[in-house]
Design a protein around this motif. Structure first.
Motif, PDB file in Angstrom:
ATOM      1  N   CYS A   1      93.864 -38.705  43.332  1.00  0.00           N
ATOM      2  CA  CYS A   1      92.386 -38.829  43.351  1.00  0.00           C
ATOM      3  C   CYS A   1      91.953 -39.676  44.670  1.00  0.00           C
ATOM      4  O   CYS A   1      92.459 -40.325  45.296  1.00  0.00           O
ATOM      5  CB  CYS A   1      91.954 -39.583  42.180  1.00  0.00           C
TER       6      CYS A   1
ATOM      7  N   SER B   1      87.386 -42.367  42.829  1.00  0.00           N
ATOM      8  CA  SER B   1      87.821 -42.241  41.451  1.00  0.00           C
ATOM      9  C   SER B   1      87.957 -43.664  40.763  1.00  0.00           C
ATOM     10  O   SER B   1      88.408 -44.558  41.363  1.00  0.00           O
ATOM     11  CB  SER B   1      89.061 -41.466  41.349  1.00  0.00           C
TER      12      SER B   1
ATOM     13  N   LEU C   1      90.423 -42.637  35.360  1.00  0.00           N
ATOM     14  CA  LEU C   1      90.757 -41.361  35.700  1.00  0.00           C
ATOM     15  C   LEU C   1      91.802 -41.045  36.626  1.00  0.00           C
ATOM     16  O   LEU C   1      92.583 -39.933  36.287  1.00  0.00           O
ATOM     17  CB  LEU C   1      89.472 -40.909  36.377  1.00  0.00           C
TER      18      LEU C   1
ATOM     19  N   GLU D   1      94.950 -41.131  34.471  1.00  0.00           N
ATOM     20  CA  GLU D   1      95.035 -39.947  33.349  1.00  0.00           C
ATOM     21  C   GLU D   1      95.346 -38.717  34.132  1.00  0.00           C
ATOM     22  O   GLU D   1      95.671 -37.451  33.608  1.00  0.00           O
ATOM     23  CB  GLU D   1      93.811 -39.641  32.897  1.00  0.00           C
TER      24      GLU D   1
ATOM     25  N   ASP E   1      82.910 -42.279  36.065  1.00  0.00           N
ATOM     26  CA  ASP E   1      83.708 -40.969  36.023  1.00  0.00           C
ATOM     27  C   ASP E   1      83.913 -40.762  34.898  1.00  0.00           C
ATOM     28  O   ASP E   1      84.771 -39.656  34.429  1.00  0.00           O
ATOM     29  CB  ASP E   1      84.479 -40.884  37.171  1.00  0.00           C
ATOM     30  N   ILE E   2      83.909 -41.477  33.762  1.00  0.00           N
ATOM     31  CA  ILE E   2      84.409 -41.537  32.282  1.00  0.00           C
ATOM     32  C   ILE E   2      83.308 -41.501  31.423  1.00  0.00           C
ATOM     33  O   ILE E   2      82.812 -42.446  31.129  1.00  0.00           O
ATOM     34  CB  ILE E   2      85.435 -42.632  31.954  1.00  0.00           C
TER      35      ILE E   2
END
Length: 299
Positions: free
Chosen positions: A95, A99, A103, A106, A258-259
């Protein structure tokens, strides 16, 4: 490329339960309260790069995804798991710098393996609050400043900080990581470069026969770092870590922007009826009757 092709240098978290328990036993030796289930400490660090070209960034990603607003630098989010000595047990660079650690984690192959039951029963990774507390990840309790949960947070940090020390050793050893990766080195080659440096980092630790100190850079090394185009990051002393850290590159992914909140709530609901490892670790702290050391304040 030659280093990355060598199978004996390959970095991937071990699937062997016996090796996982050996990692946990080593962490237990460093735990004041006897935490015996830490199978690795995880965190993220920014691999600093110049702004990539549109071609290098790719149309599906875009250059903005490489900009870490928290650090005002372009780069990549590198996720790594270390053992007590600072050896890198797993590494993922998938990423951009924008990020979150959550994230980026994950998106890693390790996350998929953990979700499928990689760890031996009872073992977990120790991560900070940039990650989600789960059956395979023990994080600190948020928003506490006293009591048993605060005591747990202290003893948890005793082991979690080992990955931060690993980052300090890695960047101290390879000065190229203290400045933006030189222009002309593509994102793909940057990932290959950092993987090679991580493998050599492990090799150096193994060859030291238990001595994990990093040699000081030469005058020529420091001169090359300090004249880097775009500047460089300093190495800073941090309490409870025996090596200096590249603080300006750390904690870049400590956000959940971003989650979606709905996803995080869903994760909490799924685990609400399960006794997670963090709860068991808290019970261990309570039963030990140990508390965090008092901070001596200057008069």
């Amino acid at each position: 490329m030659a280093i990355n092709r060598l199978p004996e240098f390959y970095i991937s978290y071990p699937s062997c339960h016996e090796k996982q328990r050996e990692i946990a036993a080593s962490f237990c030796e460093a735990s004041s309260v006897g935490f015996d289930n830490c199978a690795g400490a995880i965190d993220g660090i920014l691999v600093w790069t110049h702004m990539p070209t549109e071609k290098d960034a790719g149309d599906d990603i875009g250059r903005k995804s490489f900009l870490c607003a928290r650090k005002a630098k372009f780069g990549l989010n590198m996720q790594a798991v270390s053992d007590k000595r600072g050896r890198i047990l797993d590494l993922s660079i998938k990423c951009g710098g924008s990020s979150s650690d959550c994230l980026a984690f994950e998106a890693s192959n390790l996350y998929s393996r953990l979700s499928r039951g990689l760890l031996a029963p009872g073992l977990v990774l120790f991560g900070d609050n940039a990650y989600i507390n789960s059956s395979f990840m023990a994080t600190p309790f948020p928003n506490v400043s006293s009591g048993n949960k605060d005591d747990y947070n202290f003893f948890h940090s005793q082991l979690r900080i080992r990955v931060e020390c690993s980052f300090g050793m890695l960047v101290h050893r390879w000065g190229i990581l203290r400045s933006a990766i030189p222009l002309g080195i593509t994102i793909q080659k940057t990932v290959a470069l950092v993987n090679a440096l991580a493998k050599l980092h492990n090799y150096c630790i193994d060859r030291k026969d238990g001595t994990d100190t990093v040699c000081e850079p030469t005058t020529e090394d420091l001169s090359n770092i300090m004249v880097s185009e775009g500047g460089y990051v300093s190495m800073e002393t941090v309490d409870s870590c025996d090596v200096e850290l590249p603080v300006q590159l750390m904690d870049a992914g400590h956000h959940f922007d971003d989650i979606p909140e709905s996803q995080r709530r869903g994760d909490k609901r799924q685990s609400s009826n399960i006794i997670l490892p963090r709860t068991l670790l808290l019970h261990k702290v309570v039963e030990s009757d140990m508390t965090r050391p008092m901070i001596k304040r200057r008069k």
